[in-house]
Design a protein around this motif. Sequence first.
Motif, PDB file in Angstrom:
ATOM      1  N   ASP A 147       0.834  -1.210   0.000  1.00 42.21           N
ATOM      2  CA  ASP A 147       0.000   0.000   0.000  1.00 42.21           C
ATOM      3  C   ASP A 147       0.867   1.257   0.000  1.00 42.21           C
ATOM      4  N   ASP A 175      -0.812  -5.673  -0.436  1.00 40.53           N
ATOM      5  CA  ASP A 175      -0.632  -5.893   0.997  1.00 40.53           C
ATOM      6  C   ASP A 175      -0.998  -4.585   1.708  1.00 40.53           C
ATOM      7  N   ASN A 177      -1.358  -3.116   4.668  1.00 43.06           N
ATOM      8  CA  ASN A 177      -1.105  -3.226   6.114  1.00 43.06           C
ATOM      9  C   ASN A 177      -1.102  -1.863   6.805  1.00 43.06           C
ATOM     10  N   TRP A 179       1.012   0.537   6.653  1.00 39.33           N
ATOM     11  CA  TRP A 179       2.320   1.098   6.996  1.00 39.33           C
ATOM     12  C   TRP A 179       3.233   1.106   5.785  1.00 39.33           C
TER      13      TRP A 179
HETATM   14 MG   LIG Z   1       2.460  -1.376   3.671  1.00 38.31          MG
END
Ligand SMILES: [Mg+2]
Length: 273
Positions: A147, A175, A177, A179
């Motif tokens: 991301d 993905d 997540n 972060w």
């Molecule tokens: Mg990430």
Amino acid sequence: MNTEELRQMAQHLRLVAVDMVYKGKDGHPGPALSIADIVTTLFFDKMDIRPEDPEWEDRDRFILSKGHACPIYYAALAEKGYFGGRVEDFKLRSLGSRFQGHPVMNKTSGVDMTSGSLGNGLAIASGMAIAGKYNGKDYNVYVITGDGELQEGVCWEGINIAASHKLDNMIAFVDRNGWQSGGSVEDVIGSNNIKDRFEAFQWDVQEIDGHDIDAIREAVDKAKAVKGKPHVIICDCVKGKGVSYMENDNAWHKGVPTDEQYALAVKELGGVI
Ligand SMILES: [Mg+2]
């Protein structure tokens, strides 16, 4: 493998990944653990590949676009048999090692594309998918991106090309997540609207729990059934998933466990390397 066997394999690969970072004294454990369930489901359930013939021309292709997450990739390749047996010490990121800090296609059996310079995977996967169609092959091209990585402009060139060529033989995983290296995605770029943006580019879009093995399997099957569009499966993942002190702590984007932390990770991931 059934779901439980895949779940156990994912935990084992997590253990191997953490072990390789610990022994190599460098690496990216958080991003690796985040995608463990996706990688496991692809390599041990969905992809048609031959470890004894890694260059087999009809094989499904795989690109880890977020190349820094490679410890889990190396763990999967090793367990699948690409290196002819168990690897006791990967010598991750060591000079001359096959297992560099980012995947190198001419160095490591089973690696289809060098990656790590973020943003390139979706465009290269598009090229592989176009080649497959041009050559009358029925292989699929799988790619995992992050991301944070989607902030790279070149991603959107690849996404555009994939749609314009109707690359229904391409399945991308995001993905998600929350972060990236520099902090939370929300803080860095704001609300990312990943789903809306892929839909605007005329992709087939699904959103799932990236740690639910059955959901990953079903999403791949659903994607393959949709013709005329490339596919993206946006996966909600936990960075560092499986090791309590790493989960959602971005300090583990890159870091090495102490002896005590390593022992705890081994225990939490089910014991013996
Ligand atoms: Mg990430």
